[in-house]
Motif scaffolding. Structure first.
Motif, PDB file in Angstrom:
ATOM      1  N   ASN A   1       0.825  -1.202   0.000  1.00 21.35           N
ATOM      2  CA  ASN A   1       0.000   0.000   0.000  1.00 21.35           C
ATOM      3  C   ASN A   1       0.859   1.252   0.000  1.00 21.35           C
ATOM      4  O   ASN A   1       0.455   2.287  -0.499  1.00 21.35           O
ATOM      5  CB  ASN A   1      -0.919   0.019   1.217  1.00 21.35           C
ATOM      6  N   PHE A   2       2.070   1.128   0.585  1.00 18.47           N
ATOM      7  CA  PHE A   2       2.939   2.289   0.692  1.00 18.47           C
ATOM      8  C   PHE A   2       4.386   1.815   0.816  1.00 18.47           C
ATOM      9  O   PHE A   2       4.682   0.910   1.595  1.00 18.47           O
ATOM     10  CB  PHE A   2       2.568   3.119   1.926  1.00 18.47           C
ATOM     11  N   ILE A   3       5.273   2.417   0.033  1.00 18.66           N
ATOM     12  CA  ILE A   3       6.709   2.171   0.179  1.00 18.66           C
ATOM     13  C   ILE A   3       7.434   3.507   0.161  1.00 18.66           C
ATOM     14  O   ILE A   3       6.946   4.498  -0.397  1.00 18.66           O
ATOM     15  CB  ILE A   3       7.295   1.232  -0.909  1.00 18.66           C
ATOM     16  N   THR A   4       8.592   3.524   0.757  1.00 22.47           N
ATOM     17  CA  THR A   4       9.444   4.709   0.790  1.00 22.47           C
ATOM     18  C   THR A   4      10.819   4.268   1.252  1.00 22.47           C
ATOM     19  O   THR A   4      11.026   3.095   1.553  1.00 22.47           O
ATOM     20  CB  THR A   4       8.866   5.787   1.744  1.00 22.47           C
ATOM     21  N   ILE A   5      11.731   5.197   1.317  1.00 20.40           N
ATOM     22  CA  ILE A   5      13.022   4.922   1.940  1.00 20.40           C
ATOM     23  C   ILE A   5      12.888   5.315   3.406  1.00 20.40           C
ATOM     24  O   ILE A   5      12.618   6.478   3.728  1.00 20.40           O
ATOM     25  CB  ILE A   5      14.155   5.724   1.272  1.00 20.40           C
ATOM     26  N   LYS A   6      13.033   4.336   4.262  1.00 21.60           N
ATOM     27  CA  LYS A   6      12.984   4.567   5.704  1.00 21.60           C
ATOM     28  C   LYS A   6      14.414   4.405   6.214  1.00 21.60           C
ATOM     29  O   LYS A   6      14.829   3.331   6.623  1.00 21.60           O
ATOM     30  CB  LYS A   6      12.047   3.559   6.367  1.00 21.60           C
ATOM     31  N   HIS A   7      15.185   5.488   6.161  1.00 20.16           N
ATOM     32  CA  HIS A   7      16.613   5.421   6.477  1.00 20.16           C
ATOM     33  C   HIS A   7      16.919   5.639   7.954  1.00 20.16           C
ATOM     34  O   HIS A   7      18.026   5.389   8.399  1.00 20.16           O
ATOM     35  CB  HIS A   7      17.404   6.403   5.621  1.00 20.16           C
ATOM     36  N   ASN A   8      15.984   6.140   8.708  1.00 25.53           N
ATOM     37  CA  ASN A   8      16.127   6.367  10.149  1.00 25.53           C
ATOM     38  C   ASN A   8      17.199   7.412  10.481  1.00 25.53           C
ATOM     39  O   ASN A   8      17.687   7.472  11.606  1.00 25.53           O
ATOM     40  CB  ASN A   8      16.417   5.058  10.897  1.00 25.53           C
ATOM     41  N   LEU A   9      17.572   8.241   9.516  1.00 26.82           N
ATOM     42  CA  LEU A   9      18.538   9.308   9.764  1.00 26.82           C
ATOM     43  C   LEU A   9      17.808  10.573  10.221  1.00 26.82           C
ATOM     44  O   LEU A   9      16.625  10.750   9.929  1.00 26.82           O
ATOM     45  CB  LEU A   9      19.331   9.606   8.489  1.00 26.82           C
ATOM     46  N   PHE A  10      18.521  11.454  10.872  1.00 29.32           N
ATOM     47  CA  PHE A  10      17.986  12.746  11.318  1.00 29.32           C
ATOM     48  C   PHE A  10      16.749  12.570  12.208  1.00 29.32           C
ATOM     49  O   PHE A  10      15.859  13.404  12.217  1.00 29.32           O
ATOM     50  CB  PHE A  10      17.647  13.652  10.122  1.00 29.32           C
ATOM     51  N   ASN A  11      16.684  11.461  12.946  1.00 27.15           N
ATOM     52  CA  ASN A  11      15.465  11.141  13.673  1.00 27.15           C
ATOM     53  C   ASN A  11      15.223  11.992  14.913  1.00 27.15           C
ATOM     54  O   ASN A  11      14.192  11.867  15.545  1.00 27.15           O
ATOM     55  CB  ASN A  11      15.423   9.648  14.029  1.00 27.15           C
ATOM     56  N   THR A  12      16.137  12.881  15.250  1.00 27.45           N
ATOM     57  CA  THR A  12      15.902  13.743  16.402  1.00 27.45           C
ATOM     58  C   THR A  12      15.455  15.153  16.022  1.00 27.45           C
ATOM     59  O   THR A  12      15.009  15.910  16.883  1.00 27.45           O
ATOM     60  CB  THR A  12      17.173  13.849  17.273  1.00 27.45           C
ATOM     61  N   TRP A  13      15.564  15.520  14.739  1.00 28.01           N
ATOM     62  CA  TRP A  13      15.221  16.897  14.382  1.00 28.01           C
ATOM     63  C   TRP A  13      14.376  17.045  13.122  1.00 28.01           C
ATOM     64  O   TRP A  13      13.670  18.037  12.972  1.00 28.01           O
ATOM     65  CB  TRP A  13      16.484  17.753  14.251  1.00 28.01           C
ATOM     66  N   HIS A  14      14.420  16.122  12.196  1.00 28.05           N
ATOM     67  CA  HIS A  14      13.691  16.261  10.934  1.00 28.05           C
ATOM     68  C   HIS A  14      12.230  15.847  11.117  1.00 28.05           C
ATOM     69  O   HIS A  14      11.938  14.917  11.853  1.00 28.05           O
ATOM     70  CB  HIS A  14      14.349  15.397   9.849  1.00 28.05           C
ATOM     71  N   VAL A  15      11.328  16.524  10.430  1.00 31.16           N
ATOM     72  CA  VAL A  15       9.898  16.240  10.590  1.00 31.16           C
ATOM     73  C   VAL A  15       9.563  14.777  10.273  1.00 31.16           C
ATOM     74  O   VAL A  15       8.703  14.186  10.910  1.00 31.16           O
ATOM     75  CB  VAL A  15       9.032  17.227   9.758  1.00 31.16           C
TER      76      VAL A  15
END
Length: 145
Positions: A25-39
């Motif tokens: 239903n949905f795919i994307t790149i889930k890189h888990n980077l910038f996880n403390t500041w990026h929306v």
């Protein structure tokens, strides 16, 4: 994408292999980077999105983007799509579950951009199957002779 489904791939992506689109239903790149500041907190990448037709989250995102465009005649901010996706994530439990169950992938998605100014050698390998580049960066031309 809302009507027919499909892929949005930013033109600044360098891709060596596309993921297989089965019944996702949905795919994307889930890189888990910038996880403390990026929306997006690394949970999705607005530059690479795939979905099935009539995906409720993509329909909501489309409506948010269209209403903003009609009101302002412009895109409010470059990362506005991430904000719209955040609204879908926070308000559509099925979409939140789809995003949360995605595996982390392409953690080196931004590495290739940083390597463009390095001298090429025979040991070079492309960091990921999907790599994000930028038209905003000026690169030097390096020669080995």
């Amino acid at each position: 994408m809302a009507k027919y489904g499909g892929l949005w791939i930013d033109p600044t992506c360098y891709i060596t292999e596309l993921p297989k689109l089965k019944d996702e239903n949905f795919i994307t790149i889930k890189h888990n980077l910038f996880n403390t500041w990026h929306v997006s907190r690394g949970r999705w990448s607005g530059f690479f999105i795939g979905c099935s037709k009539n995906n409720p989250a993509i329909c909501l995102i489309r409506d948010i983007l269209l209403n903003n465009a009609l009101d302002t005649c412009s895109l409010m901010a470059y990362l506005f799509i991430d904000s719209a996706m955040s609204v879908a994530y926070d308000n559509l439990p099925n979409f939140k579950n789809e995003v949360d169950k995605l595996k982390i992938s392409n953690v080196g998605v931004f590495k290739m951009e940083k390597q463009l100014d390095e001298l090429y050698n025979e040991n070079y390998s492309i960091p990921e199957k999907i790599n994000k580049l930028s038209y905003k960066t000026k690169h030097s031309v390096l020669r080995s002779d």
